[in-house]
Design a protein around this motif. Sequence first.
Motif, PDB file in Angstrom:
ATOM      1  N   ILE A  57       0.880  -1.222  -0.111  1.00 22.57           N
ATOM      2  CA  ILE A  57       0.057   0.205   0.075  1.00 22.57           C
ATOM      3  C   ILE A  57       0.981   1.298  -0.022  1.00 22.57           C
ATOM      4  N   PRO A  66       0.412   5.657  -0.159  1.00 19.49           N
ATOM      5  CA  PRO A  66      -0.503   6.930  -0.238  1.00 19.49           C
ATOM      6  C   PRO A  66      -0.475   7.454  -1.652  1.00 19.49           C
ATOM      7  N   SER A  67      -1.903   7.669  -2.147  1.00 19.37           N
ATOM      8  CA  SER A  67      -2.070   8.259  -3.251  1.00 19.37           C
ATOM      9  C   SER A  67      -1.171   9.890  -3.397  1.00 19.37           C
ATOM     10  N   GLU A 110      -2.209  12.959  -3.980  1.00 20.93           N
ATOM     11  CA  GLU A 110      -2.690  14.195  -3.813  1.00 20.93           C
ATOM     12  C   GLU A 110      -1.821  15.191  -2.963  1.00 20.93           C
ATOM     13  N   THR A 149      -1.747  -1.141  -3.950  1.00 23.06           N
ATOM     14  CA  THR A 149      -3.031  -0.381  -3.705  1.00 23.06           C
ATOM     15  C   THR A 149      -2.656   1.011  -3.482  1.00 23.06           C
ATOM     16  N   GLU A 150      -3.271   2.205  -3.842  1.00 25.96           N
ATOM     17  CA  GLU A 150      -2.956   3.379  -3.386  1.00 25.96           C
ATOM     18  C   GLU A 150      -4.060   3.623  -2.608  1.00 25.96           C
ATOM     19  N   ARG A 151      -3.866   4.215  -1.377  1.00 28.80           N
ATOM     20  CA  ARG A 151      -5.137   4.755  -0.507  1.00 28.80           C
ATOM     21  C   ARG A 151      -4.537   5.374   0.864  1.00 28.80           C
ATOM     22  N   ARG A 152      -5.569   6.088   1.414  1.00 30.83           N
ATOM     23  CA  ARG A 152      -5.204   6.618   2.835  1.00 30.83           C
ATOM     24  C   ARG A 152      -4.700   5.745   3.909  1.00 30.83           C
ATOM     25  N   MET A 153      -3.913   6.041   4.766  1.00 28.85           N
ATOM     26  CA  MET A 153      -3.146   5.163   5.652  1.00 28.85           C
ATOM     27  C   MET A 153      -3.327   6.040   7.029  1.00 28.85           C
TER      28      MET A 153
END
Length: 314
Positions: free
Chosen positions: A217, A219-220, A222, A245-249
């Motif tokens: 994982i 972070p995306s 932004e 996966t790119e997502r918030r953590m």
Amino acid sequence: MSERKPYGSNFGKQTWWNGKLIPTEDATIHVTAHSLHYGLGAFEGIRAYKLQDGSVGIYRCYDHMTRFNQSLHIAGLPIRYSVEELVTACRDTARASGMGACYLRPIAFLDAGPLGVAFNAETHPFTVAIVAADWGKYLGHTAAEQGAKIKISSFSRHHPNVAMTKAKLTGNYINSVFAKVEAKKLGFDEALLLDTEGFVAEGSGENIFVVKRGKVITPSVETVLEGITRDTVVNILSDMGVPLTERRMTRDELYVADEIFFCGTAAEITPISEIDNRKIGVGKPGSISTDIQKRYFDIVSDNNKKYSHWITRL
Ligand SMILES: Cc1ncc(COP(=O)(O)O)c(C=O)c1O
């Protein structure tokens, strides 16, 4: 001008300065330089590596110089040189440094001129320079081999409407300097910054990847710099067949990760062994991080021909 010798590091003898190579001692700026006062300049950090055949190659120079011109565009600063010209300039600087493998620091800034905050991009003196430096393991050999100890910073990463994070702008780095100095003073190797909503963003000069149950994982993009090393890691993960996966953590998700590593031109691939004094996994570099680190060094030294096109030979 020879009393202006730069302090501390080993720099290349000659610096590229608006199209010419000049002695590095003479590559100085005026006290009225707008960028010195207000922090509006763009820069890059690039490494040239010794290759498997003994020659030297600059890693992803075109991508770095493309981002350099994009940073200038975002900042409303003039674009004086094409990417092709800048790549040639990097090559000339690395060659003239006589250092072989080295670190290149292109920088563009508003030079001597009126002291007002507003500037006229057409008329304000503007300098583009590239200096070569000797730069070893950014977070140290111990961190590169056994894992870095990092701290969640008390400083937040920039809100995208405070500083534009797609641009590598000099002034953006006040935030990195505060975070890095705080972490070092407290005995850590590096700082990890959360975004203004409290989600994991990036290190003071690195992107971050997290491994949990064989999946990765990150972070995306932004609120973080879209790292060129991050993109290399994305390619490596695809070669390895490891899902990404790119997502918030959240920070506590990191505490219970199996493995975590930082990546960046300076930090290369640096495993993280502890965050906020909590061991990550077994507290040693894990197998996925170590594999990625090895594959990374194979790519930058041209031992993986799939990526030879990323290398610009001197
Ligand atoms: C804040 C920040 N994030 C990420 C990175 C990694 O970017 P790159 O891999 O392009 O060096 C850097 C280094 O340039 C950085 O300063």
